[in-house]
Design a protein around this motif. Structure first.
Motif, short mmCIF file in Angstrom:
data_model
loop_
_atom_site.label_atom_id
_atom_site.label_comp_id
_atom_site.label_asym_id
_atom_site.label_seq_id
_atom_site.Cartn_x
_atom_site.Cartn_y
_atom_site.Cartn_z
N LEU A 285 3.04 8.86 9.93
CA LEU A 285 2.46 7.77 9.15
C LEU A 285 2.12 6.63 10.10
O LEU A 285 2.96 6.22 10.92
N TRP A 286 0.89 6.15 10.01
CA TRP A 286 0.43 5.03 10.82
C TRP A 286 0.22 3.83 9.90
O TRP A 286 -0.24 3.97 8.78
N PHE A 287 0.56 2.65 10.40
CA PHE A 287 0.50 1.46 9.55
C PHE A 287 0.10 0.25 10.37
O PHE A 287 0.23 0.22 11.60
N THR B 174 13.67 -0.35 8.50
CA THR B 174 13.37 -1.69 8.98
C THR B 174 12.64 -1.60 10.32
O THR B 174 13.03 -0.84 11.20
N LEU B 175 11.58 -2.38 10.46
CA LEU B 175 10.78 -2.32 11.68
C LEU B 175 11.43 -3.13 12.79
O LEU B 175 12.10 -4.14 12.54
N PRO B 176 11.22 -2.71 14.05
CA PRO B 176 11.89 -3.40 15.15
C PRO B 176 11.34 -4.79 15.45
O PRO B 176 12.08 -5.62 15.99
N THR B 177 10.10 -5.06 15.08
CA THR B 177 9.51 -6.36 15.37
C THR B 177 9.71 -7.31 14.20
O THR B 177 9.24 -7.04 13.09
N PRO B 178 10.39 -8.44 14.40
CA PRO B 178 10.57 -9.41 13.30
C PRO B 178 9.23 -9.93 12.81
O PRO B 178 8.30 -10.16 13.60
N GLY B 179 9.12 -10.09 11.50
CA GLY B 179 7.90 -10.65 10.93
C GLY B 179 6.69 -9.75 11.05
O GLY B 179 5.55 -10.23 11.05
N ALA B 180 6.90 -8.44 11.12
CA ALA B 180 5.80 -7.50 11.35
C ALA B 180 4.75 -7.54 10.24
O ALA B 180 3.56 -7.40 10.49
N GLY B 181 5.19 -7.69 9.00
CA GLY B 181 4.24 -7.74 7.88
C GLY B 181 3.41 -6.49 7.71
O GLY B 181 2.18 -6.56 7.69
N PRO B 182 4.03 -5.31 7.57
CA PRO B 182 3.25 -4.09 7.40
C PRO B 182 2.45 -4.12 6.11
O PRO B 182 2.94 -4.57 5.08
N PHE B 183 1.22 -3.62 6.16
CA PHE B 183 0.36 -3.66 4.98
C PHE B 183 -0.27 -2.30 4.71
O PHE B 183 0.09 -1.60 3.79
N GLY B 184 -1.26 -1.89 5.48
CA GLY B 184 -1.90 -0.59 5.27
C GLY B 184 -1.08 0.55 5.84
O GLY B 184 -0.32 0.37 6.79
N ILE B 185 -1.25 1.74 5.26
CA ILE B 185 -0.52 2.92 5.75
C ILE B 185 -1.35 4.16 5.45
O ILE B 185 -2.00 4.25 4.41
N ALA B 186 -1.35 5.11 6.40
CA ALA B 186 -2.13 6.34 6.24
C ALA B 186 -1.50 7.44 7.09
O ALA B 186 -0.79 7.16 8.07
N VAL B 187 -1.76 8.67 6.73
CA VAL B 187 -1.27 9.81 7.49
C VAL B 187 -2.25 10.11 8.62
O VAL B 187 -3.46 10.20 8.41
N VAL C 281 0.85 -1.19 0.00
CA VAL C 281 0.00 0.00 0.00
C VAL C 281 0.89 1.24 0.00
O VAL C 281 1.93 1.28 0.65
N ILE C 282 0.47 2.27 -0.73
CA ILE C 282 1.25 3.50 -0.87
C ILE C 282 0.34 4.69 -0.62
O ILE C 282 -0.86 4.65 -0.95
N THR C 283 0.89 5.74 -0.01
CA THR C 283 0.10 6.94 0.28
C THR C 283 1.00 8.16 0.19
O THR C 283 2.23 8.06 0.35
N ALA C 284 0.41 9.30 -0.08
CA ALA C 284 1.16 10.55 -0.09
C ALA C 284 1.41 10.99 1.35
O ALA C 284 0.48 11.04 2.17
N GLY C 285 2.67 11.28 1.68
CA GLY C 285 3.01 11.69 3.03
C GLY C 285 2.86 13.19 3.23
O GLY C 285 2.65 13.95 2.28
N PRO C 286 3.01 13.65 4.47
CA PRO C 286 2.89 15.08 4.77
C PRO C 286 4.14 15.87 4.41
O PRO C 286 4.14 17.10 4.53
N ASP C 287 5.17 15.17 3.96
CA ASP C 287 6.47 15.79 3.67
C ASP C 287 6.76 15.92 2.18
O ASP C 287 7.89 16.18 1.78
N ALA D 82 -4.34 -7.44 11.09
CA ALA D 82 -4.67 -6.04 10.82
C ALA D 82 -4.28 -5.70 9.38
O ALA D 82 -3.16 -5.99 8.95
N SER D 83 -5.18 -5.09 8.63
CA SER D 83 -4.97 -4.93 7.19
C SER D 83 -4.91 -3.46 6.79
O SER D 83 -3.91 -2.81 7.00
N ALA D 84 -5.98 -2.90 6.24
CA ALA D 84 -5.95 -1.51 5.80
C ALA D 84 -6.16 -0.57 6.99
O ALA D 84 -6.66 -0.97 8.04
N ILE D 85 -5.80 0.71 6.79
CA ILE D 85 -5.93 1.71 7.85
C ILE D 85 -6.25 3.06 7.22
O ILE D 85 -5.84 3.34 6.09
#
Length: 302
Positions: free
Chosen positions: A117-119, A98-111, A66-72, A148-151
């Motif tokens: 950015l929250w994901f 890189t995220l601190p939690t192994p196997g995090a599997g980030p998917f959704g992302i939003a400002v 998932v991709i989103t326009a950031g505030p920057d 947890a999927s989209a946000i």
């Protein structure tokens, strides 16, 4: 009330080969469409004149989703398989976190309303937050195996997210307090979620073939689609008083009115094109990413 009969002009723009897998799509600050190529490990850009540019990520196997326009002024995206959050400038410069939690599997992302950015972390039952300078905070969810999927950012300054395997919708405050709202339909398996122009959150139930609506105080309504096997996947608020969604299993896009709840559906011209992400384009049309290698522009004539 019966659904109105409308027609749509749909134009497809080839942006990759069939193996690259265009998946997520958003409008960038430069007035172009930006998309993820989930199987190729690339981020692409489609200008409204049809010019395509593609940028390789450091890893070809990260699975940008998932991709989103950031505030920057940059684009931010998740790497589901690489367990990273990525940032790309409109000039194509890529930074990975890189995220601190192994196997995090980030998917959704939003400002969020705080400018971060929250994901979602699908593999770790967490919601993550990353500032534009790369500082990461993670918040545990009160469920396990919820996926947890989209946000999306709600009108109440909370972040709202789908819990695909828990058949629920969650909300998190900027301080990390989580509320979970179970859905009435077993096996709903919600995926996409968006903030509607009516102040509610709209989501799609890929497992039940329904569109859902939840108010910020937790009232839930569900609207069945004509084809319960259509597999709705992603949803976005449009500029026409409707929410638009993809029907991955039926090769269609559809829309539902905020107030009328009328549903219209439009067949995509290429069979089995696998529509995934959907976005409101800079030209006011709706655009969807087709995993078979194109972005489709949808313009409706009422």
């Amino acid at each position: 009330m019966p659904d109105r009969q409308t027609t749509a002009s749909i134009t497809e723009f080839a942006v990759s080969d069939a193996e690259a897998g265009p998946y997520g799509v958003t409008t960038g600050p430069d007035g172009a469409l930006w998309f993820t190529a989930v199987h190729a490990g690339r981020i692409g850009r489609l200008a409204l004149d049809g010019e395509v540019t593609s940028y390789a990520l450091p890893s070809a196997t990260g699975g940008p989703s998932v991709i989103t326009a950031g505030p920057d002024g940059a684009l931010w995206f998740t790497e589901f398989q690489g367990h990273r959050i990525g940032r790309i400038t409109t000039a194509g410069e890529v930074t990975s976190f890189t995220l601190p939690t192994p196997g995090a599997g980030p998917f959704g992302i939003a400002v969020g309303a705080d400018g971060a950015l929250w994901f979602t972390e699908s593999g770790a039952d967490r919601i993550g937050r990353i500032t534009t300078d790369g500082e990461v905070t993670e918040f545990p969810l009160p469920l396990t195996g919820a996926f947890a999927s989209a946000i999306a950012a709600g009108s109440d300054d909370r972040l709202w997210f789908t819990l695909n395997q828990a058949d629920a919708i969650g909300a998190i405050t900027l301080d990390g307090e989580v509320t979970v709202h179970p859905l009435p339909t077993p096996g709903a398996a919600p995926v996409g979620v968006t903030a509607g122009g009516d102040g509610a959150l709209w989501f799609v139930e890929i497992g039940a073939g329904r569109i859902g609506r939840i108010t910020t105080d937790g009232r839930i309504d569900e609207f069945p689609l004509p084809d319960p096997e259509c597999r709705p996947h992603a949803v976005v608020d449009g500029a026409d008083g409707s929410c638009w969604f993809t029907e991955w299993g039926a090769n269609r896009v559809g829309r539902i009115g905020h107030e009328t709840h009328e549903i219209q559906e439009y067949d995509l011209p290429t069979p089995s094109s696998e529509p995934h992400g959907i976005a409101l384009g800079p030209d006011g049309a709706v655009w969807t990413a087709l995993e078979t290698g194109s972005l489709a522009r949808v313009e409706v004539h009422d």
